[in-house]
Design an enzyme around this catalytic site. Sequence first.
Site, PDB file in Angstrom:
ATOM      1  N   HIS A  65      -1.973  11.195  -6.245  1.00 52.16           N
ATOM      2  CA  HIS A  65      -0.208  10.846  -5.422  1.00 52.16           C
ATOM      3  C   HIS A  65      -0.208  10.993  -6.582  1.00 52.16           C
ATOM      4  O   HIS A  65       1.322  11.241  -6.371  1.00 52.16           O
ATOM      5  CB  HIS A  65      -0.334   9.187  -4.781  1.00 52.16           C
ATOM      6  CG  HIS A  65      -0.912   9.313  -2.982  1.00 52.16           C
ATOM      7  ND1 HIS A  65       0.143   9.602  -2.835  1.00 52.16           N
ATOM      8  CD2 HIS A  65      -1.419   8.666  -2.381  1.00 52.16           C
ATOM      9  CE1 HIS A  65       0.501   9.890  -1.613  1.00 52.16           C
ATOM     10  NE2 HIS A  65      -0.870   8.871  -1.435  1.00 52.16           N
ATOM     11  N   GLU A 108      -3.974  -2.490  -1.982  1.00 50.99           N
ATOM     12  CA  GLU A 108      -2.821  -2.022  -0.914  1.00 50.99           C
ATOM     13  C   GLU A 108      -3.850  -1.378   0.281  1.00 50.99           C
ATOM     14  O   GLU A 108      -3.143  -1.568   1.785  1.00 50.99           O
ATOM     15  CB  GLU A 108      -1.727  -0.762  -1.890  1.00 50.99           C
ATOM     16  CG  GLU A 108      -1.041   0.011  -0.167  1.00 50.99           C
ATOM     17  CD  GLU A 108      -0.862   1.124  -0.947  1.00 50.99           C
ATOM     18  OE1 GLU A 108       0.273   1.810  -0.717  1.00 50.99           O
ATOM     19  OE2 GLU A 108      -1.202   1.845  -2.169  1.00 50.99           O
ATOM     20  N   HIS A 109      -4.670  -0.295   0.238  1.00 53.12           N
ATOM     21  CA  HIS A 109      -5.680   0.196   2.055  1.00 53.12           C
ATOM     22  C   HIS A 109      -6.757  -0.636   1.254  1.00 53.12           C
ATOM     23  O   HIS A 109      -7.057   0.020  -0.591  1.00 53.12           O
ATOM     24  CB  HIS A 109      -5.124   1.572   0.774  1.00 53.12           C
ATOM     25  CG  HIS A 109      -4.046   2.597   0.792  1.00 53.12           C
ATOM     26  ND1 HIS A 109      -3.634   2.597   0.219  1.00 53.12           N
ATOM     27  CD2 HIS A 109      -3.514   2.608   1.947  1.00 53.12           C
ATOM     28  CE1 HIS A 109      -2.354   3.078   0.189  1.00 53.12           C
ATOM     29  NE2 HIS A 109      -2.296   2.806   1.802  1.00 53.12           N
ATOM     30  N   ASP A 143      -2.258   6.598   6.758  1.00 51.49           N
ATOM     31  CA  ASP A 143      -1.092   7.011   6.762  1.00 51.49           C
ATOM     32  C   ASP A 143       0.106   8.718   7.144  1.00 51.49           C
ATOM     33  O   ASP A 143       1.320   8.257   6.607  1.00 51.49           O
ATOM     34  CB  ASP A 143      -1.194   8.053   5.543  1.00 51.49           C
ATOM     35  CG  ASP A 143      -1.848   8.244   3.503  1.00 51.49           C
ATOM     36  OD1 ASP A 143      -1.057   6.007   3.669  1.00 51.49           O
ATOM     37  OD2 ASP A 143      -2.231   8.740   2.901  1.00 51.49           O
ATOM     38  N   HIS A 173      29.292 -36.086   6.065  1.00 51.52           N
ATOM     39  CA  HIS A 173      28.054 -36.254   7.006  1.00 51.52           C
ATOM     40  C   HIS A 173      27.987 -36.891   7.626  1.00 51.52           C
ATOM     41  O   HIS A 173      28.338 -36.294   9.100  1.00 51.52           O
ATOM     42  CB  HIS A 173      26.578 -35.261   6.019  1.00 51.52           C
ATOM     43  CG  HIS A 173      26.767 -33.974   5.149  1.00 51.52           C
ATOM     44  ND1 HIS A 173      27.365 -33.936   4.211  1.00 51.52           N
ATOM     45  CD2 HIS A 173      26.035 -32.736   5.312  1.00 51.52           C
ATOM     46  CE1 HIS A 173      27.354 -32.449   3.822  1.00 51.52           C
ATOM     47  NE2 HIS A 173      25.987 -32.420   4.686  1.00 51.52           N
ATOM     48  N   GLN A 232      -6.761   8.763  -2.261  1.00 54.16           N
ATOM     49  CA  GLN A 232      -5.536   7.964  -3.374  1.00 54.16           C
ATOM     50  C   GLN A 232      -5.086   8.853  -4.392  1.00 54.16           C
ATOM     51  O   GLN A 232      -4.076   8.432  -4.981  1.00 54.16           O
ATOM     52  CB  GLN A 232      -6.615   6.492  -3.582  1.00 54.16           C
ATOM     53  CG  GLN A 232      -5.298   4.967  -3.091  1.00 54.16           C
ATOM     54  CD  GLN A 232      -4.061   5.551  -1.764  1.00 54.16           C
ATOM     55  OE1 GLN A 232      -3.312   5.485  -1.625  1.00 54.16           O
ATOM     56  NE2 GLN A 232      -5.015   5.930  -0.516  1.00 54.16           N
TER      57      GLN A 232
END
Length: 431
Positions: free
Chosen positions: A263, A328-329, A362, A421, A260
């Site tokens: 990245h 996220e993960h 991934d 209405h 991770q």
Amino acid sequence: MLRIITQQADVRSELQRICDRTQDEQVLHKEATVREVLQAVKRQGDKAVLHYTAEFDHQILKAEELKVTGSELDAAYQQVSKDLLQAIRLACQKIEAFHRQRVPKSWVQFGDDEVVLGKRYTPVDRAGLYIPGGRACYPSTVLMNAIPAKVAGVPRVVMVTPVRGGKMVNPAVLVAAQEAGVQEIYRVGGAQAIAALAYGTETIPKVNVITGPGNIYVTLAKKLVYGTVGIDSLAGPSEVLVIADETANPVYVAADLLAQAEHDPMAAAILLTTDAGLAKKVQMAVERQLVDHPRRIDTEKAIAHYGLIVVVESLAAAAELSNEFAPEHLELEVADPWALINQIRHAGAIFLGSSTPEAVGDYLAGPNHTLPTSGAARYASALGVETFLKHSSIIQYSQTALEKVASAIDILATTEGLPSHADSVKLRVED
């Protein structure tokens, strides 16, 4: 070095600092720049796109060079290995198979008095995919964005991606796009690419939904065009949180944290463990695996600023901290991950057991890797087929059914001060 702290320290504030890492003091300045780009592209079309591509990406293009040609697409297949092509095709199969299980079905329900209610799903007409290309090439991101659009039945899928030299788009990205069903590809990135998709230019079509991650300028552009078009999410830097007990392999955990961190210098890599011995072993394994790492500088920056090991008193405490962070993960590298998952409330994707590194998600497990970041997993979900669909309600009342509810509608409409209405119903039941 990856820091180790105990739960007795101010863990929550440290996790919050990491979660808030995208709140740059310069965001307002950057947003002003993005607004300028959006307005220029809206007014001037291709001319502005080409101007900002030259200014920001240092690529001098002509309008007729924006679109990737058929010959370039054909040539891309000759520039990738057979093994890579086979891997892309395998990923396509698995991703498509997963997303086909997630297609919502239109339905109608026939009730009493000939009342018909239902929901009808239809795809958007045009989808625009943004594929980043600054630090690396991402054929996997192409597949994760394009395949759900294809499964949803979007008639026209277009892609934008920046170029970095020789005006060429990475051949692996071009092959992935073709395998996933993308019909048009344009060599443009940044906020100007988002603007082109949102407003349309002489060359690039206006779309209905924009998906795909990018840098802060891309993210701000997506935020600002939302409402003109739909978007998937506002993606921030990637992050992983690993919960591990004494059964975890420290070498595996270290590799997953680095997977991770490599990245981006702002990527977050966090370990929560009940075993102080494991914490130390992971710290040392990270140092060993960083030696001769091809992306060592960026990876070390991420580890130094947004890496953390926390020794916790129990797996329950780890689960609670994880829920607050909403990663996220999330990897559960524990003896019984299925028992622990019941305590997890917020996570973009959950990986269970020591044989399930986040990397399988991934690339080709099937579920989408475009996930909520920076705590957004508390309320948001992964990109999917639903991103490219909209639904319409279906309502049909018989005369008998309308007469039965006319009085209630009259009361509600009168209470709200909307006489027409009420009249629209009275005129139908009083004849």
